[in-house]
Motif scaffolding. Structure first.
Motif, PDB file in Angstrom:
ATOM      1  N   SER A 124      31.369  13.103   7.579  1.00 40.64           N
ATOM      2  CA  SER A 124      30.690  11.823   7.839  1.00 40.64           C
ATOM      3  C   SER A 124      30.879  10.591   7.248  1.00 40.64           C
ATOM      4  N   ASN A 126      31.794   6.666   5.968  1.00 40.05           N
ATOM      5  CA  ASN A 126      31.161   5.492   6.490  1.00 40.05           C
ATOM      6  C   ASN A 126      32.165   4.296   6.711  1.00 40.05           C
ATOM      7  N   THR A 127      31.748   3.477   7.750  1.00 41.32           N
ATOM      8  CA  THR A 127      32.531   2.328   7.738  1.00 41.32           C
ATOM      9  C   THR A 127      32.196   1.330   6.686  1.00 41.32           C
ATOM     10  N   TYR A 161      29.610  12.329  11.826  1.00 45.51           N
ATOM     11  CA  TYR A 161      28.397  11.463  11.973  1.00 45.51           C
ATOM     12  C   TYR A 161      28.706  10.062  10.987  1.00 45.51           C
ATOM     13  N   ILE A 162      29.527   9.022  11.904  1.00 45.92           N
ATOM     14  CA  ILE A 162      29.844   8.003  10.955  1.00 45.92           C
ATOM     15  C   ILE A 162      28.709   7.040  10.667  1.00 45.92           C
ATOM     16  N   ASP A 164      27.956   3.774  10.500  1.00 44.45           N
ATOM     17  CA  ASP A 164      28.515   2.424  10.791  1.00 44.45           C
ATOM     18  C   ASP A 164      27.214   1.288  10.710  1.00 44.45           C
ATOM     19  N   ARG A 237      33.938  -3.060  11.883  1.00 43.87           N
ATOM     20  CA  ARG A 237      33.730  -1.791  12.545  1.00 43.87           C
ATOM     21  C   ARG A 237      35.148  -0.970  12.926  1.00 43.87           C
ATOM     22  N   LEU A 241      36.975   2.152  11.662  1.00 46.83           N
ATOM     23  CA  LEU A 241      37.195   3.484  12.409  1.00 46.83           C
ATOM     24  C   LEU A 241      38.739   3.675  12.551  1.00 46.83           C
ATOM     25  N   TRP A 258      32.016  13.263  18.333  1.00 47.54           N
ATOM     26  CA  TRP A 258      31.741  11.973  17.232  1.00 47.54           C
ATOM     27  C   TRP A 258      30.480  11.212  17.469  1.00 47.54           C
ATOM     28  N   PHE A 260      27.805   8.682  15.719  1.00 49.23           N
ATOM     29  CA  PHE A 260      27.650   7.128  15.170  1.00 49.23           C
ATOM     30  C   PHE A 260      26.010   6.877  14.573  1.00 49.23           C
ATOM     31  N   GLU A 261      25.821   6.404  13.650  1.00 49.47           N
ATOM     32  CA  GLU A 261      24.477   5.670  13.312  1.00 49.47           C
ATOM     33  C   GLU A 261      23.965   4.746  14.374  1.00 49.47           C
TER      34      GLU A 261
END
Ligand code: ARG
Length: 569
Positions: A124, A126-127, A161-162, A164, A237, A241, A258, A260-261
């Motif tokens: 997971s 982070n961007t 879980y990225i 972003d 972003r 990604l 996938w 994303f926050e």
């Protein structure tokens, strides 16, 4: 049933017959002795002796005198307080080889998962930040979990879980506006550029009195999807990604889902409304919190007084989203140990809400590099890409040193596989709860407990097999005369149990330890008995069979760790 279990069953049946109606031993009382010279299986007589108030040595002697070998058991002896069982090499070996060669890649698998659904969230990233070497732990551990659970019959959903959203993103955008307005970085370095912007922003923050207010404003704009800040968020972003996807591809990561926050905002808000209604969450000075003092977990802060949703709140939404999308029976989070408290709070909160899934945190510690290896820039961490390049560079030089005649392409491919095996093995061989001080040279060594050592074992076997006659390679035989052969043979039969047990207790380093031990057993076998030089044809064929089976098991295990193998290196 795999062969080791069948042999254990046979030993158990023999014992039960010996005892008759008087006593029924449990199959779990039969052990695998630590020293193979003591037998392949052993029945300790202590607890029986205690019950009967008799001497265990005498009991062991009595039992051994009463029973005879049968099935996969070829010999029985008493030694001290133990009854020792020795496998009948011919029948045991034949069965095992049939199993290994018939199943091939799938040898070791089972169906203990009973197709239960398990979700593994990992990698997971982070961007707006550089992926760093610490992330390799969630990546490699998670990937191993996905592979392992599939092997033992679970239906696995690999999720990521990225991150972003959040302070790091807003800080980066703040720095971008302040110091880099109108700079368009070259396409391939866009994420690296964001990493630099972030570091610069963090350093500048302290001297900028208005920074905090400006950064909060950026967060609000992103959340409200408005204006310039939102535009730049979307654009940057995408830069990140693209890079994250490139890394995932390079590392061969299976990802089914996938998250994303930024994609869990509305479900998180709904969840919080529900929590308030149920009285599980409450308002406190304008913020929304859950009091978890009873569980010793302090306060779970969900929404700040200015209305910003916090990380923990989003995780609640995420859990419901995961459940709605896939209905997993179990859900694992491979996340670093700094989030131990946050995840405990999450799990307890979900439990209070009546959430039924089994939730588990696979927590892991940091990675640092051994001093002087690569110094991290101030305020920054060691980028994954820089680390990988450095590892590949060392592997390239070493490969070229061994094979000055090889073409560049072959050197390049070999170096990549070696470097990757070194990274993966060194990381997976450590208990996740322990910090790693990564030593590049040591990890790349062909000796010791390393990835390249295991690859080298397979390359050695491949080299012998290349020289062997193809007719003899096809024949299979089980005529062994030495202890080293027997030990290697029996050790191959442990593999399914290793996977089975590891899937139960998630003690993941057991797999790499087994593969290392297997390589060592192969080495002592190889140093003790001749293979191609053996003049007795039956023995020669048996040894060729044994090394082919060894290579198969090693390959299967390395594949679980995400390690490709080489014919030559
Ligand atoms: N992106 C987070 C970080 O780098 C990890 C996310 C962990 N997963 C979760 N469901 N909280 O710290």
């Amino acid at each position: 049933m795999h062969v080791l279990h069948e042999a254990k069953q046979d030993a158990w049946k023999i014992l039960k017959q010996a005892f008759g109606k008087g006593y029924t031993p449990s199959i779990d009382e039969i052990e695998q002795p630590p020293d193979p010279k003591m037998g392949d299986l052993a029945f300790p007589c202590f607890s029986l002796a205690k019950g009967l108030k008799r001497n265990p040595v005498e009991i062991a002697d009595e039992i051994a005198a009463k029973i005879a070998p049968k099935g996969l058991i070829g010999k029985i002896e008493s030694k001290g307080p133990y009854v020792n069982f020795f496998f009948d090499q011919k029948t045991f070996g034949k069965k095992l080889f049939d199993d290994i060669f018939e199943k091939g890649d799938s040898y070791g698998g089972s169906d203990i998962g009973e197709e239960k659904r398990i979700m593994v969230e990992y990698a997971s990233l982070n961007t707006h930040k550089d992926p760093h070497i610490g992330h390799l732990r969630t990546i490699f551990l998670g990937q191993l979990l996905v592979h392992l659970f599939k092997k033992v019959g679970y239906e696995v959903i690999a999720a990521t879980y990225i991150g972003d959203l959040g302070t790091h993103v807003s800080r980066c955008l703040w720095g971008l506006k302040k110091f880099y307005a109108n700079i368009e970085p070259p396409k391939k370095d866009q994420n690296k550029f964001l990493g630099e912007v972030y570091v610069r922003a963090v350093q500048a923050l302290e001297h900028e009195p208005l920074a905090k207010e400006e950064i909060d404003a950026i967060s609000r704009d992103i959340e409200a999807k408005r204006g310039d800040n939102f535009f730049w968020w979307k654009k940057t972003r995408e830069w990140s990604l693209r890079e994250i996807k490139t890394i995932f591809k390079e590392l061969n990561l299976p990802i089914d889902a996938w998250y994303f926050e930024s994609g869990v905002t509305s479900i998180s808000k709904k969840t919080i409304a529900h929590l308030l209604k149920k009285g599980i969450a409450k308002k406190s000075d304008g913020a929304i919190i859950i009091d978890l003092y009873e569980e010793g977990l302090g306060v779970n802060l969900l929404v700040k007084s200015d209305g910003t949703l916090l990380y923990n709140a989003r995780d609640l939404g995420l859990a419901f989203k995961k459940q709605g999308d896939y209905h997993p029976d179990r859900s694992l989070y491979v996340v670093d140990s700094r989030q131990n408290l946050a995840l405990q709070q999450l799990f307890v909160t979900l439990k209070r809400m009546g959430f039924e899934e089994k939730l588990e945190h696979i927590s892991y510690e940091f990675i640092t590099l051994k001093d002087g290896a690569m110094s991290a820039r101030k305020g920054n961490v060691i980028r994954y890409q820089d680390f990988r390049d450095q590892m590949e560079q060392i592997a390239r030089e070493q490969t070229l040193g061994r094979h000055p005649d090889w073409k560049t392409k072959k050197i390049e491919e070999t170096a990549k596989v070696i470097a990757s095996s070194a990274m993966r093995f060194s990381i997976l061989h450590q208990d996740p709860g322990r910090k790693i001080t990564f030593d590049m040279k040591e990890a790349l060594s062909f000796e010791g407990c390393t990835g390249p050592y295991l690859l080298y074992t397979i390359a050695r076997i491949s080299s012998i097999l290349r020289k062997a006659s193809s007719l003899e390679k096809k024949k299979k035989n089980v005529i062994f005369s030495s202890a080293v052969e027997h030990e290697l043979l029996v050790f191959l039969s442990f593999y399914p149990d290793i996977l089975f047990t590891t899937a139960q207790d998630i003690h993941l380093s057991r797999i790499s330890q087994y593969l290392f031990d297997l390589s060592k057993k192969f080495s002592s076998f190889y140093q003790t008995v001749p293979i191609l030089q053996e003049s007795d044809e039956n023995k020669r064929i048996s040894r060729l069979t044994l090394i082919q089976a060894t290579a198969q098991v090693l390959e299967n295990g390395l594949k679980l760790l995400g390690i490709r193998t080489l014919e030559e290196m």
